[in-house]
Design an enzyme around this catalytic site. Structure first.
Site, mmCIF file in Angstrom:
data_model
loop_
_atom_site.group_PDB
_atom_site.id
_atom_site.type_symbol
_atom_site.label_atom_id
_atom_site.label_comp_id
_atom_site.label_asym_id
_atom_site.label_seq_id
_atom_site.Cartn_x
_atom_site.Cartn_y
_atom_site.Cartn_z
ATOM 1 N N GLU A 45 0.835 27.185 2.336
ATOM 2 C CA GLU A 45 0.003 28.178 1.651
ATOM 3 C C GLU A 45 0.550 28.469 0.257
ATOM 4 O OE1 GLU A 45 -2.859 29.095 2.784
ATOM 5 O OE2 GLU A 45 -2.511 27.929 4.607
ATOM 6 N N ASP A 96 0.392 19.954 1.493
ATOM 7 C CA ASP A 96 1.264 19.383 2.529
ATOM 8 C C ASP A 96 2.532 18.804 1.915
ATOM 9 O OD1 ASP A 96 -0.390 20.070 4.599
ATOM 10 O OD2 ASP A 96 -1.203 18.065 4.929
#
Length: 421
Positions: free
Chosen positions: A280, A361
């Site tokens: 995030e 990611d």
């Protein structure tokens, strides 16, 4: 161009979108059936056969329901357009003899309410039959209707000043009204983005600061290491509605925050949660929210420009059942009837979104300096949420804002963690 020609063009595009999207759903169902007997190779050591079989059944049941929903919703939209209902509701509101701006607001509320009421039975079946059957539903019928009423009221409170301002700019600022309206709507959107986590979201969920303990220490130390300034990491009581898990980043500037579902905290280990938080934070560090905001503003400007071009094109209004041109008429035509002319853009947006997920990611892998924590978190969430592990490639390419679980795991495996992000 005559009204009948415009309607015919609309119906052709409408049929094209309907057939294409439902063909993709049928392909996805067929793929699920074809792969139902064996767990995909990358997940065989992580996901047991019974759990995989359950995910396939869930995928098929939801897909069949989505297919039915699509058919009935498309049929209802066709009925609304071909029956002239849009124009009939406009005539009904005209009988109230209101100020034109108030007329437009009430009209748009009524049309929105008609579509909302139509969708309620589908939402109830999805939540209280399908989600209940697979153990995800935690919502009561009372809470469902409380949420519905709250969402309608919030929509009315937000939409009223927005529409009043938009109508005023359309009416009073001359040939280039759409530029002034764009600046107004953009500012309004920024204000709502700031207010959402502080005022709107708490109307539906409880947001609690992360409790003291090792998890809070680990997550805040990670945020500090990554130079991530936030108003806090909050836990949302998502379990009051669903067993599904998620996390998200919201807000701008000093009010930006990370939200973790309580179900997520119950499902993952501390190291896995740290990897999710890093993902995030990666979105913020890669400026994804700002990029999405910029894109939405560009699309909004384009939409307002198109509205300006069509605003006085009488055959368009006649084609959709209106007796005359109006500000609210063009807004409802663009809002409810433009989908068939823009659906081919969907893969562009989903592809862009998937690119951002890969970037987040990679950032997370670098931040926690290993691959395993993020991989394990994604696989655990995929298993517990009954994620479709083998969607049809065209279906995922068109619909998925995130890469498939298999695609994400393969990409992570190729990453080489770098220290000092």
């Amino acid at each position: 161009m005559q009204a009948n020609t415009i309607l015919l063009i609309y119906l052709i595009f409408f049929a094209g979108e309907f057939l294409f999207e439902n063909l993709l759903t049928l392909l996805n169902i067929k793929t699920a059936y074809r792969n139902k007997d064996s767990v995909p190779a990358p997940f065989q050591k992580y996901i047991e056969k019974d759990k995989y079989t359950l995910s396939v059944v869930y995928t098929i049941e939801r897909s069949k329901f989505n297919l039915l929903t699509s058919v009935l919703s498309s049929g209802f939209l066709l009925f609304v357009v071909l029956s002239g209902l849009l124009g009939k509701v406009d005539l009904f509101v005209s009988g109230m003899h209101l100020h034109p701006y108030l007329h437009g607001i009430i009209y748009l509320f009524l049309i929105s309410l008609i579509f909302k009421l139509f969708s309620i039975p589908f939402s109830i079946y999805s939540q209280f039959v399908i989600e209940e059957k697979f153990g995800f539903n935690r919502m009561t019928l009372s809470l469902f209707f409380k949420d519905l009423i709250k969402s309608l009221l919030v929509s009315a409170v937000i939409s009223t000043p927005l529409l009043l301002g938009l109508f005023w700019f359309m009416d009073s600022t001359g040939r280039f009204w759409w530029i002034f309206a764009f600046l107004f709507v953009a500012l309004f959107q920024l204000v709502i983005t700031v207010l959402y986590p502080l005022v709107i979201a708490p109307l539906f969920n409880k947001f609690s600061p992360l409790e003291e303990g090792s998890l809070k220490e680990k997550l805040y130390n990670l945020a500090k290491k990554l130079a991530f300034r936030t108003s806090g990491i909050f836990v949302m009581d998502g379990s009051k509605r669903s067993r599904h898990s998620n996390a998200y980043f919201t807000g701008l500037g000093k009010v930006k925050r990370v939200v973790l579902f309580d179900t997520l905290i119950q499902t993952l280990t501390e190291n896995q949660l740290a990897a999710v938080l890093a993902h995030e934070i990666g979105h913020e560090k890669k400026h994804h929210a700002v990029k999405y905001l910029f894109l939405s503003l560009l699309l909004m400007m384009a939409a307002l420009f198109i509205i300006d071009l069509l605003l006085r094109f009488d055959p368009l209004y006649l084609a959709f059942g209106f007796k005359q041109a109006s500000y609210h008429g063009i807004l409802v035509i663009i809002s409810f009837c433009s989908g068939p002319f823009t659906f081919f853009l969907t893969p562009l947006f989903t592809s862009w979104s998937r690119k951002h997920e890969y970037e987040a990611d990679r950032f997370a892998v670098n931040a926690v300096e290993n691959k395993e924590n993020l991989e394990e978190a994604l696989i655990t969430l995929g298993r517990e949420n009954l994620t479709n592990l083998s969607p049809h490639p065209l279906y995922s390419f068109y619909h998925y804002s995130h890469p498939t679980l298999g695609e994400r795991i393969r990409a992570i495996e190729k990453y080489k963690p770098e220290k000092g992000v």
